[in-house]
Motif scaffolding. Structure first.
Motif, PDB file in Angstrom:
ATOM      1  N   LEU A 315      16.004  38.199  -2.880  1.00  0.00           N
ATOM      2  CA  LEU A 315      15.865  37.030  -3.720  1.00  0.00           C
ATOM      3  C   LEU A 315      14.130  36.825  -3.679  1.00  0.00           C
ATOM      4  O   LEU A 315      13.805  37.063  -1.772  1.00  0.00           O
ATOM      5  CB  LEU A 315      16.011  36.047  -3.815  1.00  0.00           C
ATOM      6  N   ALA A 316      13.168  36.628  -4.058  1.00  0.00           N
ATOM      7  CA  ALA A 316      12.149  37.216  -4.071  1.00  0.00           C
ATOM      8  C   ALA A 316      11.622  35.234  -4.638  1.00  0.00           C
ATOM      9  O   ALA A 316      11.746  34.710  -5.343  1.00  0.00           O
ATOM     10  CB  ALA A 316      11.041  38.018  -4.994  1.00  0.00           C
ATOM     11  N   ILE A 317      10.206  35.268  -2.929  1.00  0.00           N
ATOM     12  CA  ILE A 317      10.336  33.269  -3.354  1.00  0.00           C
ATOM     13  C   ILE A 317       8.732  33.209  -3.187  1.00  0.00           C
ATOM     14  O   ILE A 317       8.257  34.563  -2.008  1.00  0.00           O
ATOM     15  CB  ILE A 317      11.113  32.784  -1.858  1.00  0.00           C
ATOM     16  N   ARG A 318       8.006  33.061  -4.099  1.00  0.00           N
ATOM     17  CA  ARG A 318       7.045  32.844  -4.565  1.00  0.00           C
ATOM     18  C   ARG A 318       6.107  31.319  -4.099  1.00  0.00           C
ATOM     19  O   ARG A 318       6.572  30.616  -4.457  1.00  0.00           O
ATOM     20  CB  ARG A 318       6.044  33.629  -4.996  1.00  0.00           C
ATOM     21  N   VAL A 319       5.488  31.490  -3.819  1.00  0.00           N
ATOM     22  CA  VAL A 319       4.466  29.855  -3.086  1.00  0.00           C
ATOM     23  C   VAL A 319       2.873  30.347  -3.368  1.00  0.00           C
ATOM     24  O   VAL A 319       2.842  31.060  -2.430  1.00  0.00           O
ATOM     25  CB  VAL A 319       4.665  29.442  -1.099  1.00  0.00           C
ATOM     26  N   THR A 320       2.791  29.335  -4.271  1.00  0.00           N
ATOM     27  CA  THR A 320       1.051  29.976  -4.760  1.00  0.00           C
ATOM     28  C   THR A 320       0.405  28.506  -4.258  1.00  0.00           C
ATOM     29  O   THR A 320       0.957  27.956  -5.491  1.00  0.00           O
ATOM     30  CB  THR A 320       1.025  30.569  -5.478  1.00  0.00           C
ATOM     31  N   ASN A 321      -1.182  28.758  -4.724  1.00  0.00           N
ATOM     32  CA  ASN A 321      -2.209  28.268  -4.680  1.00  0.00           C
ATOM     33  C   ASN A 321      -3.209  27.630  -4.692  1.00  0.00           C
ATOM     34  O   ASN A 321      -3.403  29.508  -4.506  1.00  0.00           O
ATOM     35  CB  ASN A 321      -2.074  27.021  -3.233  1.00  0.00           C
ATOM     36  N   PRO A 322      -4.184  27.674  -5.155  1.00  0.00           N
ATOM     37  CA  PRO A 322      -5.262  27.998  -5.808  1.00  0.00           C
ATOM     38  C   PRO A 322      -6.402  28.037  -4.770  1.00  0.00           C
ATOM     39  O   PRO A 322      -5.921  27.224  -3.359  1.00  0.00           O
ATOM     40  CB  PRO A 322      -6.045  26.720  -6.394  1.00  0.00           C
ATOM     41  N   ALA A 323      -7.269  29.785  -4.715  1.00  0.00           N
ATOM     42  CA  ALA A 323      -7.979  29.524  -3.272  1.00  0.00           C
ATOM     43  C   ALA A 323      -9.255  30.296  -3.681  1.00  0.00           C
ATOM     44  O   ALA A 323      -9.204  31.537  -3.396  1.00  0.00           O
ATOM     45  CB  ALA A 323      -6.907  30.024  -2.197  1.00  0.00           C
ATOM     46  N   GLY A 324      -9.783  29.749  -5.098  1.00  0.00           N
ATOM     47  CA  GLY A 324     -11.132  30.639  -5.471  1.00  0.00           C
ATOM     48  C   GLY A 324     -12.003  30.977  -4.585  1.00  0.00           C
ATOM     49  O   GLY A 324     -12.229  30.532  -3.342  1.00  0.00           O
ATOM     50  N   SER A 325     -13.062  31.344  -4.736  1.00  0.00           N
ATOM     51  CA  SER A 325     -14.070  31.698  -3.882  1.00  0.00           C
ATOM     52  C   SER A 325     -14.624  30.172  -3.329  1.00  0.00           C
ATOM     53  O   SER A 325     -15.468  30.273  -2.437  1.00  0.00           O
ATOM     54  CB  SER A 325     -15.166  32.708  -4.384  1.00  0.00           C
ATOM     55  N   GLY A 326     -15.094  29.470  -3.672  1.00  0.00           N
ATOM     56  CA  GLY A 326     -16.161  27.990  -3.546  1.00  0.00           C
ATOM     57  C   GLY A 326     -14.591  27.056  -2.724  1.00  0.00           C
ATOM     58  O   GLY A 326     -15.608  25.821  -2.673  1.00  0.00           O
ATOM     59  N   VAL A 327     -13.410  27.832  -2.834  1.00  0.00           N
ATOM     60  CA  VAL A 327     -13.312  27.316  -1.169  1.00  0.00           C
ATOM     61  C   VAL A 327     -13.898  27.295   0.015  1.00  0.00           C
ATOM     62  O   VAL A 327     -13.336  28.608  -0.067  1.00  0.00           O
ATOM     63  CB  VAL A 327     -11.055  26.830  -2.009  1.00  0.00           C
ATOM     64  N   SER A 328     -13.295  26.306   0.619  1.00  0.00           N
ATOM     65  CA  SER A 328     -13.597  26.256   2.349  1.00  0.00           C
ATOM     66  C   SER A 328     -12.310  26.853   3.075  1.00  0.00           C
ATOM     67  O   SER A 328     -11.162  27.015   2.617  1.00  0.00           O
ATOM     68  CB  SER A 328     -13.804  25.319   3.239  1.00  0.00           C
ATOM     69  N   PRO A 329     -12.676  27.800   3.897  1.00  0.00           N
ATOM     70  CA  PRO A 329     -11.527  28.743   4.836  1.00  0.00           C
ATOM     71  C   PRO A 329      -9.891  27.868   4.956  1.00  0.00           C
ATOM     72  O   PRO A 329     -10.337  26.544   5.443  1.00  0.00           O
ATOM     73  CB  PRO A 329     -12.342  29.041   6.058  1.00  0.00           C
ATOM     74  N   ASN A 330      -9.179  27.702   4.892  1.00  0.00           N
ATOM     75  CA  ASN A 330      -8.336  26.936   5.611  1.00  0.00           C
ATOM     76  C   ASN A 330      -7.878  27.310   7.543  1.00  0.00           C
ATOM     77  O   ASN A 330      -7.780  28.212   8.366  1.00  0.00           O
ATOM     78  CB  ASN A 330      -6.901  27.753   4.858  1.00  0.00           C
ATOM     79  N   PRO A 331      -8.760  26.350   7.714  1.00  0.00           N
ATOM     80  CA  PRO A 331      -8.530  25.892   8.954  1.00  0.00           C
ATOM     81  C   PRO A 331      -7.032  25.932  10.042  1.00  0.00           C
ATOM     82  O   PRO A 331      -6.721  26.441  11.422  1.00  0.00           O
ATOM     83  CB  PRO A 331      -9.084  24.701   9.906  1.00  0.00           C
ATOM     84  N   GLY A 332      -6.070  26.174   9.382  1.00  0.00           N
ATOM     85  CA  GLY A 332      -4.904  25.979   9.884  1.00  0.00           C
ATOM     86  C   GLY A 332      -3.769  26.836   9.888  1.00  0.00           C
ATOM     87  O   GLY A 332      -2.996  26.813  10.422  1.00  0.00           O
ATOM     88  N   ALA A 333      -3.951  27.948   8.778  1.00  0.00           N
ATOM     89  CA  ALA A 333      -3.588  28.768   8.249  1.00  0.00           C
ATOM     90  C   ALA A 333      -2.832  29.934   9.650  1.00  0.00           C
ATOM     91  O   ALA A 333      -4.087  30.052  10.176  1.00  0.00           O
ATOM     92  CB  ALA A 333      -3.749  29.663   7.061  1.00  0.00           C
ATOM     93  N   GLY A 334      -1.868  30.868   9.468  1.00  0.00           N
ATOM     94  CA  GLY A 334      -2.107  31.556  10.808  1.00  0.00           C
ATOM     95  C   GLY A 334      -0.262  31.720  11.887  1.00  0.00           C
ATOM     96  O   GLY A 334       0.095  32.500  11.956  1.00  0.00           O
ATOM     97  N   LEU A 335      -0.370  30.311  12.487  1.00  0.00           N
ATOM     98  CA  LEU A 335       0.884  30.434  13.145  1.00  0.00           C
ATOM     99  C   LEU A 335       2.424  30.702  12.742  1.00  0.00           C
ATOM    100  O   LEU A 335       2.831  30.927  12.756  1.00  0.00           O
ATOM    101  CB  LEU A 335       0.633  28.992  14.008  1.00  0.00           C
ATOM    102  N   GLY A 336       2.634  29.580  11.332  1.00  0.00           N
ATOM    103  CA  GLY A 336       3.155  29.071  10.062  1.00  0.00           C
ATOM    104  C   GLY A 336       3.924  30.167   9.688  1.00  0.00           C
ATOM    105  O   GLY A 336       4.914  30.723   9.798  1.00  0.00           O
ATOM    106  N   LEU A 337       2.551  30.812   9.413  1.00  0.00           N
ATOM    107  CA  LEU A 337       2.812  32.468   8.343  1.00  0.00           C
ATOM    108  C   LEU A 337       3.492  33.507   9.696  1.00  0.00           C
ATOM    109  O   LEU A 337       4.363  34.264   9.777  1.00  0.00           O
ATOM    110  CB  LEU A 337       1.825  33.163   7.974  1.00  0.00           C
ATOM    111  N   ALA A 338       3.009  33.498  10.596  1.00  0.00           N
ATOM    112  CA  ALA A 338       2.970  34.389  11.834  1.00  0.00           C
ATOM    113  C   ALA A 338       4.327  34.440  12.257  1.00  0.00           C
ATOM    114  O   ALA A 338       5.568  34.961  12.662  1.00  0.00           O
ATOM    115  CB  ALA A 338       2.096  34.763  13.273  1.00  0.00           C
ATOM    116  N   ASN A 339       4.586  33.329  12.309  1.00  0.00           N
ATOM    117  CA  ASN A 339       6.289  33.170  12.929  1.00  0.00           C
ATOM    118  C   ASN A 339       7.732  33.354  12.101  1.00  0.00           C
ATOM    119  O   ASN A 339       8.671  33.421  12.573  1.00  0.00           O
ATOM    120  CB  ASN A 339       6.307  31.484  13.115  1.00  0.00           C
ATOM    121  N   THR A 340       6.802  32.702  10.920  1.00  0.00           N
ATOM    122  CA  THR A 340       8.220  32.966   9.525  1.00  0.00           C
ATOM    123  C   THR A 340       8.259  34.352   9.474  1.00  0.00           C
ATOM    124  O   THR A 340       9.549  35.041   9.133  1.00  0.00           O
ATOM    125  CB  THR A 340       7.398  32.197   8.622  1.00  0.00           C
TER     126      THR A 340
END
Length: 374
Positions: A315-340
């Motif tokens: 089963l493939a699950i995809r969670v997507t969102n816009p993140a173009g070149s003009g969007v500032s970096p996400n300061p909170g990403a990393g811990l949730g993805l690494a743990n998952t």
């Protein structure tokens, strides 16, 4: 079968010390062989018309044949149990057999000759002839006994090594399971406060805006979410369908903060989600990262998409969102993805998480092997 038969004996054989058990087993074996040999002799005498008595034949068989071989069996077994290295090399086995032939067989012949009264000086004859008699008497039985004891010893050694190997494998497996369990608990200990912290941040934002009604509603929704999180912490797995319901409740809480800006599209949510296992709190960190990438990094309405699809045996699950070149970096990403990612690896070797940019959208893709929940 062997242990079941021996357990029916009139005395607890396996409760004896090893040396006493060896003597008892050898005594039982050679007594049985003597009984069968005496019975064969008695039957032959009957067919030949020779008068004989079975008890006397049994005593003769046991005294002349079984007793020396009983001593050989017990002695050789005890020696090999004490010094197993004696027969580790073929040369040692050959030397041991030669010593047996030169020492035991003359002793066996002398014992039999003494019982039969053959040891008078007139009957001894020439020394060479006497030596030949000594070496030829009992050759087959002595060699067979020697081979049987060696085979039994090698079998025991092989069985001990196999049992030791199995114990080592079991201990290693138990250690790995304990280690994986501790790692899972550590990941949960990181994830649950992380979730609670971010949920409280959402409520605090409502309080700062002065909207008490929405803040109270958010606290009520948070209590429902915490009940699920606490019950999920006691389980090693849940279903994707349960996780999707939890994410919808979580998004309702976040909608109190973001309002109409929060837009989430869910595609492919069918009955298959009820039959696929996943770790508890799997989707929430992915959706939270999407919120941070999308709504916290740019103005305007959001565009978060959850897509579920069966692809082969996963089963493939995809969670997507816009993140173009003009969007500032996400300061909170990393811990949730690494743990998952780590929790998926602990759940199943075939489960995986890949995250990264595809065009102007950030995509987090989870693949879960299809397996029915017990």
């Amino acid at each position: 079968m062997k242990h079941r038969l021996l357990s029916r004996l009139p005395f607890p054989l396996f409760a004896l010390p090893p040396a006493a058990r060896t003597v008892a087993l050898a005594l039982l074996a050679w007594t049985a062989i003597s009984a069968l040999g005496a019975l064969q002799t008695y039957s032959d005498n009957l067919r030949s018309g020779v008068d004989s008595h079975y008890p006397a034949l049994f005593v003769t068989w046991f005294a002349e044949y079984a007793l020396p071989l009983l001593v050989l069996s017990v002695g050789l077994s005890l020696v090999l149990a004490r010094w197993p290295g004696l027969i580790e090399r073929p040369r040692n086995v050959l030397l041991l057999f030669v010593g047996l032939v030169l020492v035991f067989q003359p002793a066996q012949w002398t014992w039999m000759a003494w019982l039969r009264g053959y040891l008078d000086a007139a009957s001894l004859g020439e020394p060479w002839q006497l030596l030949r008699k000594m070496l030829l008497v009992g050759w087959f039985s002595t060699t067979g006994t020697f081979a049987a004891i060696l085979a039994l010893h090698y079998w025991r050694r092989a069985r001990e090594r196999e049992l030791a190997w199995r114990r080592a494998q079991t201990d290693m497996l138990n250690l790995r399971l304990a280690l994986e369990e501790q790692r899972t608990l550590a990941l949960r200990a990181q994830l649950e406060p992380h979730f609670l912290f971010n949920a409280l941040n959402a409520i605090s934002a409502l309080v700062r805006d002065g909207d008490k009604a929405l803040a109270l509603g958010a606290i009520g929704r948070l209590s429902d979410l915490l009940r699920y999180a606490l019950s999920a912490s006691a389980r090693s797995s849940t279903t994707v369908a349960a996780e999707l319901d939890f994410v919808r409740d979580y998004l309702d809480l976040q909608r109190l903060r973001y309002g109409e800006r929060l837009r989430v599209h869910v595609e492919g949510a069918d009955d298959l989600l009820h039959a696929v296992e996943c770790p508890p709190l799997l989707l929430q960190p992915l959706v939270e990262n999407a919120l941070r990438h999308d709504l916290d990094c740019r103005a305007g309405p959001g565009d978060i998409r959850l897509h579920f699809a069966r692809e082969g045996d996963a089963l493939a699950i995809r969670v997507t969102n816009p993140a173009g070149s003009g969007v500032s970096p996400n300061p909170g990403a990393g811990l949730g993805l690494a743990n998952t990612r780590e929790r998926l690896r602990l759940l199943h070797p075939g489960a995986s998480l890949h995250a990264g940019m595809k065009g102007e959208r950030f995509v987090a893709e989870v693949r879960l092997p299809l397996a029915e929940v017990d």
